[in-house]
Design an enzyme around this catalytic site. Structure first.
Site, PDB file in Angstrom:
ATOM      1  N   GLU A 173      29.584  -2.839  41.933  1.00 24.46           N
ATOM      2  CA  GLU A 173      30.305  -1.558  42.016  1.00 24.46           C
ATOM      3  C   GLU A 173      30.284  -0.978  40.614  1.00 24.46           C
ATOM      4  OE1 GLU A 173      31.138  -0.293  44.710  1.00 24.46           O
ATOM      5  OE2 GLU A 173      31.425  -1.928  46.123  1.00 24.46           O
ATOM      6  N   CYS A 226      36.137   5.237  38.129  1.00 28.18           N
ATOM      7  CA  CYS A 226      34.702   5.335  38.417  1.00 28.18           C
ATOM      8  C   CYS A 226      34.455   6.504  39.363  1.00 28.18           C
ATOM      9  CB  CYS A 226      34.216   4.047  39.051  1.00 28.18           C
ATOM     10  SG  CYS A 226      35.261   3.535  40.415  1.00 28.18           S
ATOM     11  N   GLU A 237      28.524   8.899  32.052  1.00 25.34           N
ATOM     12  CA  GLU A 237      29.916   8.703  32.454  1.00 25.34           C
ATOM     13  C   GLU A 237      30.811   8.682  31.211  1.00 25.34           C
ATOM     14  OE1 GLU A 237      30.813   4.804  34.035  1.00 25.34           O
ATOM     15  OE2 GLU A 237      32.083   5.720  35.561  1.00 25.34           O
ATOM     16  N   LYS A 270      36.704 -13.631  36.351  1.00 23.62           N
ATOM     17  CA  LYS A 270      36.754 -13.253  34.919  1.00 23.62           C
ATOM     18  C   LYS A 270      37.284 -11.807  34.858  1.00 23.62           C
ATOM     19  CE  LYS A 270      34.971 -11.362  31.641  1.00 23.62           C
ATOM     20  NZ  LYS A 270      35.668 -10.361  30.799  1.00 23.62           N
TER      21      LYS A 270
HETATM   22  P1  NDP Z   1      32.086  -3.185  31.538  1.00 23.96           P
HETATM   23  O1  NDP Z   1      30.839  -3.120  32.323  1.00 23.96           O
HETATM   24  O2  NDP Z   1      32.024  -3.084  30.095  1.00 23.96           O
HETATM   25  O3  NDP Z   1      32.864  -4.544  31.877  1.00 23.96           O
HETATM   26  C1  NDP Z   1      33.194  -4.943  33.170  1.00 23.96           C
HETATM   27  C2  NDP Z   1      33.458  -6.417  33.174  1.00 23.96           C
HETATM   28  O4  NDP Z   1      32.253  -7.110  32.873  1.00 23.96           O
HETATM   29  C3  NDP Z   1      34.462  -6.883  32.134  1.00 23.96           C
HETATM   30  O5  NDP Z   1      35.206  -7.965  32.639  1.00 23.96           O
HETATM   31  C4  NDP Z   1      33.560  -7.310  31.002  1.00 23.96           C
HETATM   32  O6  NDP Z   1      34.143  -8.203  30.071  1.00 23.96           O
HETATM   33  C5  NDP Z   1      32.456  -7.975  31.778  1.00 23.96           C
HETATM   34  N1  NDP Z   1      31.198  -8.099  31.042  1.00 23.96           N
HETATM   35  C6  NDP Z   1      30.786  -7.426  29.935  1.00 23.96           C
HETATM   36  N2  NDP Z   1      29.556  -7.843  29.567  1.00 23.96           N
HETATM   37  C7  NDP Z   1      29.185  -8.783  30.453  1.00 23.96           C
HETATM   38  C8  NDP Z   1      28.010  -9.584  30.614  1.00 23.96           C
HETATM   39  N3  NDP Z   1      26.955  -9.492  29.783  1.00 23.96           N
HETATM   40  N4  NDP Z   1      27.966 -10.457  31.636  1.00 23.96           N
HETATM   41  C9  NDP Z   1      28.998 -10.561  32.501  1.00 23.96           C
HETATM   42  N5  NDP Z   1      30.131  -9.846  32.401  1.00 23.96           N
HETATM   43  C10 NDP Z   1      30.227  -8.951  31.391  1.00 23.96           C
HETATM   44  O7  NDP Z   1      33.016  -2.060  32.173  1.00 23.96           O
HETATM   45  P2  NDP Z   1      34.484  -1.645  31.727  1.00 23.96           P
HETATM   46  O8  NDP Z   1      35.391  -2.815  31.749  1.00 23.96           O
HETATM   47  O9  NDP Z   1      34.371  -0.849  30.493  1.00 23.96           O
HETATM   48  O10 NDP Z   1      34.923  -0.738  32.967  1.00 23.96           O
HETATM   49  C11 NDP Z   1      34.551   0.555  33.094  1.00 23.96           C
HETATM   50  C12 NDP Z   1      33.329   0.690  33.999  1.00 23.96           C
HETATM   51  O11 NDP Z   1      33.617   0.142  35.293  1.00 23.96           O
HETATM   52  C13 NDP Z   1      32.972   2.131  34.241  1.00 23.96           C
HETATM   53  O12 NDP Z   1      31.594   2.326  34.113  1.00 23.96           O
HETATM   54  C14 NDP Z   1      33.400   2.381  35.677  1.00 23.96           C
HETATM   55  O13 NDP Z   1      32.722   3.395  36.312  1.00 23.96           O
HETATM   56  C15 NDP Z   1      33.168   1.052  36.294  1.00 23.96           C
HETATM   57  N6  NDP Z   1      33.989   0.912  37.490  1.00 23.96           N
HETATM   58  C16 NDP Z   1      33.371   0.984  38.714  1.00 23.96           C
HETATM   59  C17 NDP Z   1      34.110   0.945  39.871  1.00 23.96           C
HETATM   60  C18 NDP Z   1      33.451   0.979  41.220  1.00 23.96           C
HETATM   61  O14 NDP Z   1      34.063   0.498  42.183  1.00 23.96           O
HETATM   62  N7  NDP Z   1      32.251   1.486  41.342  1.00 23.96           N
HETATM   63  C19 NDP Z   1      35.572   0.839  39.845  1.00 23.96           C
HETATM   64  C20 NDP Z   1      36.114   0.775  38.518  1.00 23.96           C
HETATM   65  C21 NDP Z   1      35.319   0.807  37.387  1.00 23.96           C
HETATM   66  P3  NDP Z   1      34.883  -7.584  28.739  1.00 23.96           P
HETATM   67  O15 NDP Z   1      36.221  -7.228  29.204  1.00 23.96           O
HETATM   68  O16 NDP Z   1      34.871  -8.628  27.728  1.00 23.96           O
HETATM   69  O17 NDP Z   1      34.071  -6.394  28.310  1.00 23.96           O
END
Ligand code: NDP
Length: 447
Positions: free
Chosen positions: A215, A249, A350, A141
């Site tokens: 992550e 991140c 963040e 997803k």
């Molecule tokens: P989100 O947590 O909002 O979303 C991440 C993914 O999860 C998206 O595909 C999102 O779908 C999906 N999602 C949202 N809600 C749910 C749920 N209830 N159940 C299952 N899946 C769900 O993060 P962002 O996309 O805004 O990305 C930014 C974040 O990612 C930052 O906090 C960043 O630090 C972190 N990140 C961490 C990394 C690491 O390796 N540690 C690397 C890169 C980013 P949808 O698109 O619909 O919201």
């Protein structure tokens, strides 16, 4: 509008998981075959690299040069995990005459992969490559904002793997992501995203005691010592916070600069930030692109306003870009702010935008205490000419990765993952393949 993508539902997730299970049951590829398959995927991405890079830039807004770098890194990760298929060995206990004990690593079965929008292709490859290397099927997803490279990749992959082994269900987190995390026929969830959603994913997975890799976010410190080479430290600091317009991140968003070099370092950094022009991300000379969405601009600006209200002094930026032709775009100026209270929201949370917070220090122990005093522990940076000191400081900082005299370096093979609320598990490394397997011990009686 760039493209119209259907939003998957739980019914689509069910179909994808069912096909994945069927494909997994019928797939008995050994390590050599999996190795070839991963190389073939790498070859296909490489052959289409310009298309992948352009799609990524159009979807995310990242400068095309950075997107090209992401594509090259994705290819490299598939090749790294291709090699790892051959070295995925178990252990044998020393013989004691009564029994023979060995272990085998077996694939989980069906892996649910959920990815964010900031490095859509690269983070997908961080999950798909080790999952396939270990012999699993995958249902992916992608982020709602950036599904294009995931769909293009699936198009390439379906030419080389059995039907159903890899599927993409685009759509929203609550409608497509959540059903995947709750599905009772998914054996492992590999999630990258924010810490609050990661916690929810873990709670959902807990119902079936499903294995998770998380992550998550970061609020990463960078420490500048008085003996740092200031020019090179500024270059690293710039990359740390402004690479990918601050949407990483690993962003080094809290910079602790020793009082002896504070003004010199800050002035040089501020000058570089002010000289950084926004540009059309499709042009190769552009180094600073727009944020991914209007929503993310508003989120960043809310933190900027909060920093302003709590007495932050802005040395650079602090605004949306209002000049034409970018006024209607999603550009936020590279921002450098000092004088913030350690306990304030912009310092503890963040921001995920191009906002750097500066702190001056003189007492090492007090500085380290502050650097570690956040919920996160993903990455950190240390700038000094003294490698002994760098080593000590790297040991003192609570982070899964510490870069010394550089930042944002992600070679395939180096484990990446967080301490504290930045996550569970390690990606991009040899040990990652194991995280996509279950260990079985086989104990044979010799009596
Ligand atoms: P989100 O947590 O909002 O979303 C991440 C993914 O999860 C998206 O595909 C999102 O779908 C999906 N999602 C949202 N809600 C749910 C749920 N209830 N159940 C299952 N899946 C769900 O993060 P962002 O996309 O805004 O990305 C930014 C974040 O990612 C930052 O906090 C960043 O630090 C972190 N990140 C961490 C990394 C690491 O390796 N540690 C690397 C890169 C980013 P949808 O698109 O619909 O919201």
């Amino acid at each position: 509008m760039l493209a119209e993508i259907p939003a998957g539902t739980s019914a689509d997730v069910d179909r994808a998981v069912e096909s994945a299970r069927e494909a997994f049951e019928g797939w008995d590829a050994g390590p050599g075959e999996r190795q070839s398959l991963l190389h073939e995927i790498a070859d296909r991405i490489e052959a289409e690299r310009e298309v992948f890079a352009k799609l990524e830039t159009l979807d995310n807004g990242k400068p095309i040069r950075e997107a090209q770098g992401d594509v090259a890194a994705a290819v490299d990760h598939f090749r790294y995990f291709a090699a790892a298929t051959r070295h995925h060995e178990g252990i044998t206990l020393p013989p004691d005459g009564t029994r023979s004990v060995r272990t085998v690593h077996e694939p989980f079965g069906v892996v649910g992969a959920i990815t964010p929008w900031n490095f859509p292709l690269l983070i997908t490859s961080w999950k798909l490559a080790p999952a396939l290397a270990a012999g699993n099927a995958v249902v992916h997803k992608p982020a709602e904002q950036t599904p294009l490279t995931a769909l293009k990749l699936a198009d390439e992959i379906r030419e080389v793997v059995p039907d159903g082994l890899v599927s993409v269900v685009p759509g929203y987190g609550t409608e497509a992501g959540e059903p995947l995390t709750k599905h009772d026929d998914v054996d492992k969830i590999a999630f990258t995203g924010s810490t609050p959603v990661g916690k929810q994913v873990m709670r959902n997975a807990a119902d079936d005691v499903t294995d998770v890799t998380l992550e998550l976010g970061g609020k990463n410190p960078v420490v500048v010592f008085p003996d740092a080479d200031v020019r090179s430290a500024v270059r690293s600091a710039f990359l740390a916070i402004f690479y990918n317009k601050g949407e990483t991140c690993s962003a080094g968003s809290r910079m602790f600069v020793h009082e002896d070099v504070y003004e010199e370092f800050t002035e040089a950094l501020v000058e570089t930030a002010r000289d950084t022009e926004p540009g059309d991300p499709l042009l190769s000379e552009t180094s600073f692109g727009p944020k991914v969405s209007k929503e993310q601009v508003d989120r960043t600006m809310a933190y900027v306003e909060s920093a302003r209200e709590s007495g932050g002094r802005f040395r650079a930026g602090g605004n949306r870009v209002e000049e034409e032709p970018y006024a209607d775009g999603c550009f936020v100026e590279p921002t450098v702010v000092e004088g913030l209270d350690h306990d304030s929201d912009p310092v503890q949370e963040e921001i995920f935008g191009p906002v750097l917070e500066l702190f001056e220090w003189s007492d090492y122990d007090a500085m380290v205490e502050r650097a570690n005093d956040v919920d996160y522990g993903l990455t950190a940076g240390v700038m000094t000419e003294d490698l002994g000191r760098a080593n000590d400081c790297a040991r003192d900082l609570e982070a899964g990765t510490v870069w010394v005299n550089q930042y944002q370096d992600f070679p395939a093979g180096m484990p990446f993952g967080g301490y504290k609320q930045s996550g569970i598990g390690r990606e991009t490394a040899f040990e990652t393949v194991e995280e996509y397997t279950r260990t079985k011990a086989i104990d044979v009686s010799l009596r």
